[in-house]
Design a protein around this motif. Structure first.
Motif, PDB file in Angstrom:
ATOM      1  N   LEU A  80       0.825  -1.207   0.000  1.00  0.00           N
ATOM      2  CA  LEU A  80       0.000   0.000   0.000  1.00  0.00           C
ATOM      3  C   LEU A  80       0.861   1.259   0.000  1.00  0.00           C
ATOM      4  CD1 LEU A  80      -2.885  -0.871   2.461  1.00  0.00           C
ATOM      5  CD2 LEU A  80      -3.041  -0.447   0.024  1.00  0.00           C
ATOM      6  N   SER A  81       1.934   1.237   0.768  1.00  0.00           N
ATOM      7  CA  SER A  81       2.828   2.384   0.812  1.00  0.00           C
ATOM      8  C   SER A  81       3.479   2.623  -0.546  1.00  0.00           C
ATOM      9  CB  SER A  81       3.894   2.177   1.886  1.00  0.00           C
ATOM     10  OG  SER A  81       4.795   3.247   1.882  1.00  0.00           O
ATOM     11  N   LEU A  82       3.965   1.568  -1.165  1.00  0.00           N
ATOM     12  CA  LEU A  82       4.584   1.704  -2.486  1.00  0.00           C
ATOM     13  C   LEU A  82       3.562   2.134  -3.539  1.00  0.00           C
ATOM     14  CD1 LEU A  82       6.933  -1.399  -2.499  1.00  0.00           C
ATOM     15  CD2 LEU A  82       7.595   1.002  -2.332  1.00  0.00           C
ATOM     16  N   LEU A  83       2.366   1.590  -3.457  1.00  0.00           N
ATOM     17  CA  LEU A  83       1.325   1.947  -4.422  1.00  0.00           C
ATOM     18  C   LEU A  83       0.974   3.431  -4.349  1.00  0.00           C
ATOM     19  CD1 LEU A  83      -0.770   0.950  -6.532  1.00  0.00           C
ATOM     20  CD2 LEU A  83      -2.333   0.647  -4.603  1.00  0.00           C
ATOM     21  N   THR A  84       0.772   3.941  -3.146  1.00  0.00           N
ATOM     22  CA  THR A  84       0.430   5.356  -3.013  1.00  0.00           C
ATOM     23  C   THR A  84       1.597   6.237  -3.443  1.00  0.00           C
ATOM     24  OG1 THR A  84       1.043   5.311  -0.676  1.00  0.00           O
ATOM     25  CG2 THR A  84      -1.280   5.030  -1.206  1.00  0.00           C
ATOM     26  N   ILE A  87       1.675   6.326  -7.205  1.00  0.00           N
ATOM     27  CA  ILE A  87       0.549   7.074  -7.767  1.00  0.00           C
ATOM     28  C   ILE A  87       0.840   8.569  -7.715  1.00  0.00           C
ATOM     29  CG2 ILE A  87      -1.855   7.730  -7.337  1.00  0.00           C
ATOM     30  CD1 ILE A  87      -2.379   4.803  -6.644  1.00  0.00           C
ATOM     31  N   TYR A  88       1.495   9.027  -6.651  1.00  0.00           N
ATOM     32  CA  TYR A  88       1.773  10.452  -6.508  1.00  0.00           C
ATOM     33  C   TYR A  88       2.856  10.943  -7.465  1.00  0.00           C
ATOM     34  CZ  TYR A  88      -1.165  11.126  -2.435  1.00  0.00           C
ATOM     35  OH  TYR A  88      -2.239  11.236  -1.598  1.00  0.00           O
ATOM     36  N   ILE A  89       3.778  10.097  -7.865  1.00  0.00           N
ATOM     37  CA  ILE A  89       4.868  10.534  -8.743  1.00  0.00           C
ATOM     38  C   ILE A  89       4.342  11.021 -10.093  1.00  0.00           C
ATOM     39  CG2 ILE A  89       6.902   9.741 -10.016  1.00  0.00           C
ATOM     40  CD1 ILE A  89       7.621   8.088  -7.535  1.00  0.00           C
ATOM     41  N   LEU A 123      12.563  11.040   2.919  1.00  0.00           N
ATOM     42  CA  LEU A 123      11.939  11.231   4.234  1.00  0.00           C
ATOM     43  C   LEU A 123      10.410  11.169   4.139  1.00  0.00           C
ATOM     44  CD1 LEU A 123      14.208  14.043   5.698  1.00  0.00           C
ATOM     45  CD2 LEU A 123      14.171  11.635   6.343  1.00  0.00           C
ATOM     46  N   ASP A 124       9.851  11.720   3.070  1.00  0.00           N
ATOM     47  CA  ASP A 124       8.407  11.678   2.880  1.00  0.00           C
ATOM     48  C   ASP A 124       7.916  10.247   2.653  1.00  0.00           C
ATOM     49  OD1 ASP A 124       5.853  12.989   2.621  1.00  0.00           O
ATOM     50  OD2 ASP A 124       5.990  12.508   0.488  1.00  0.00           O
ATOM     51  N   SER A 125       8.665   9.478   1.872  1.00  0.00           N
ATOM     52  CA  SER A 125       8.254   8.084   1.646  1.00  0.00           C
ATOM     53  C   SER A 125       8.386   7.258   2.924  1.00  0.00           C
ATOM     54  CB  SER A 125       9.053   7.456   0.505  1.00  0.00           C
ATOM     55  OG  SER A 125      10.409   7.351   0.862  1.00  0.00           O
ATOM     56  N   SER A 128       5.416   8.151   4.964  1.00  0.00           N
ATOM     57  CA  SER A 128       4.232   7.505   4.395  1.00  0.00           C
ATOM     58  C   SER A 128       4.166   6.032   4.783  1.00  0.00           C
ATOM     59  CB  SER A 128       4.242   7.646   2.882  1.00  0.00           C
ATOM     60  OG  SER A 128       3.189   6.927   2.315  1.00  0.00           O
ATOM     61  N   ALA A 129       5.299   5.354   4.715  1.00  0.00           N
ATOM     62  CA  ALA A 129       5.328   3.934   5.099  1.00  0.00           C
ATOM     63  C   ALA A 129       4.995   3.768   6.575  1.00  0.00           C
ATOM     64  CB  ALA A 129       6.692   3.343   4.788  1.00  0.00           C
ATOM     65  N   MET A 130       5.542   4.625   7.413  1.00  0.00           N
ATOM     66  CA  MET A 130       5.258   4.540   8.848  1.00  0.00           C
ATOM     67  C   MET A 130       3.784   4.854   9.126  1.00  0.00           C
ATOM     68  SD  MET A 130       8.051   3.550  10.026  1.00  0.00           S
ATOM     69  CE  MET A 130       8.238   3.831  11.727  1.00  0.00           C
ATOM     70  N   GLN A 131       3.211   5.767   8.350  1.00  0.00           N
ATOM     71  CA  GLN A 131       1.807   6.098   8.539  1.00  0.00           C
ATOM     72  C   GLN A 131       0.911   4.927   8.139  1.00  0.00           C
ATOM     73  OE1 GLN A 131       0.643   9.577   6.362  1.00  0.00           O
ATOM     74  NE2 GLN A 131      -1.161   9.886   7.602  1.00  0.00           N
ATOM     75  N   ILE A 132       1.257   4.245   7.063  1.00  0.00           N
ATOM     76  CA  ILE A 132       0.473   3.070   6.656  1.00  0.00           C
ATOM     77  C   ILE A 132       0.550   1.983   7.726  1.00  0.00           C
ATOM     78  CG2 ILE A 132       0.357   1.181   4.988  1.00  0.00           C
ATOM     79  CD1 ILE A 132      -0.786   3.607   3.781  1.00  0.00           C
ATOM     80  N   PHE A 133       1.752   1.772   8.287  1.00  0.00           N
ATOM     81  CA  PHE A 133       1.878   0.784   9.361  1.00  0.00           C
ATOM     82  C   PHE A 133       1.051   1.209  10.575  1.00  0.00           C
ATOM     83  CE2 PHE A 133       5.984  -0.530   7.335  1.00  0.00           C
ATOM     84  CZ  PHE A 133       5.595  -1.827   7.070  1.00  0.00           C
TER      85      PHE A 133
END
Length: 150
Positions: A80-84, A87-89, A123-125, A128-133
């Protein structure tokens, strides 16, 4: 409006103070310019409130849908983290490339060292990964909001 007699500063506060003064063209009659300025200010205020309201709604929907997407994909937070992220790129470049072609992003702005943006992106990615977790494993929604603001 002119600054106060104390050099434009309120004594002890460091703030500028405005004192209304009758100008040369302010003879007490309404020449129409004041109404036009008030209409422009009112239109700007309405636009600002619409932008603020839509920002709040979009942010709320982002949180709600983020929680809803982690329910069926509980075992796949990294995906999910990689997908989002991926998508943003393209969405970001869909804005940047036309702005560069129109000249709204100048030569000076494009000469900023790219490694700084790479560090911010990493840092943003990571955030994002920490937020998904966090969304995946923390069930209390109020803690999620506080966690994202820290």
């Amino acid at each position: 409006v002119r600054p106060a007699a104390t050099g434009g500063k309120s004594p002890g506060s460091g703030r500028a103070v405005a004192v209304p003064v009758r100008g040369a063209d302010d003879d007490g009659t309404d020449d129409g310019n004041e109404d036009k300025l008030e209409d422009v200010d009112t239109a700007k205020d309405k636009f600002l409130m619409i932008c603020f309201g839509s920002f709040v709604v979009v942010a709320l929907m982002n949180r709600v849908f983020q929680k809803l997407e982690t329910i069926p994909m509980y075992n796949y937070p990294v995906f999910l983290s990689l997908l989002t992220t991926f998508i943003y790129i393209p969405a970001s470049f869909a804005y940047i490339i036309p702005m560069q072609m129109q000249g709204k992003i100048g030569k000076e702005q494009t000469q900023i060292p790219k490694y700084k943006f790479a560090i911010m992106g990493c840092l943003d990615s990571l955030a994002s990964a920490m937020q998904i977790f966090a969304v995946n494993f923390i069930t209390n929604a109020s803690i999620l909001v506080l966690l994202s603001q820290s």
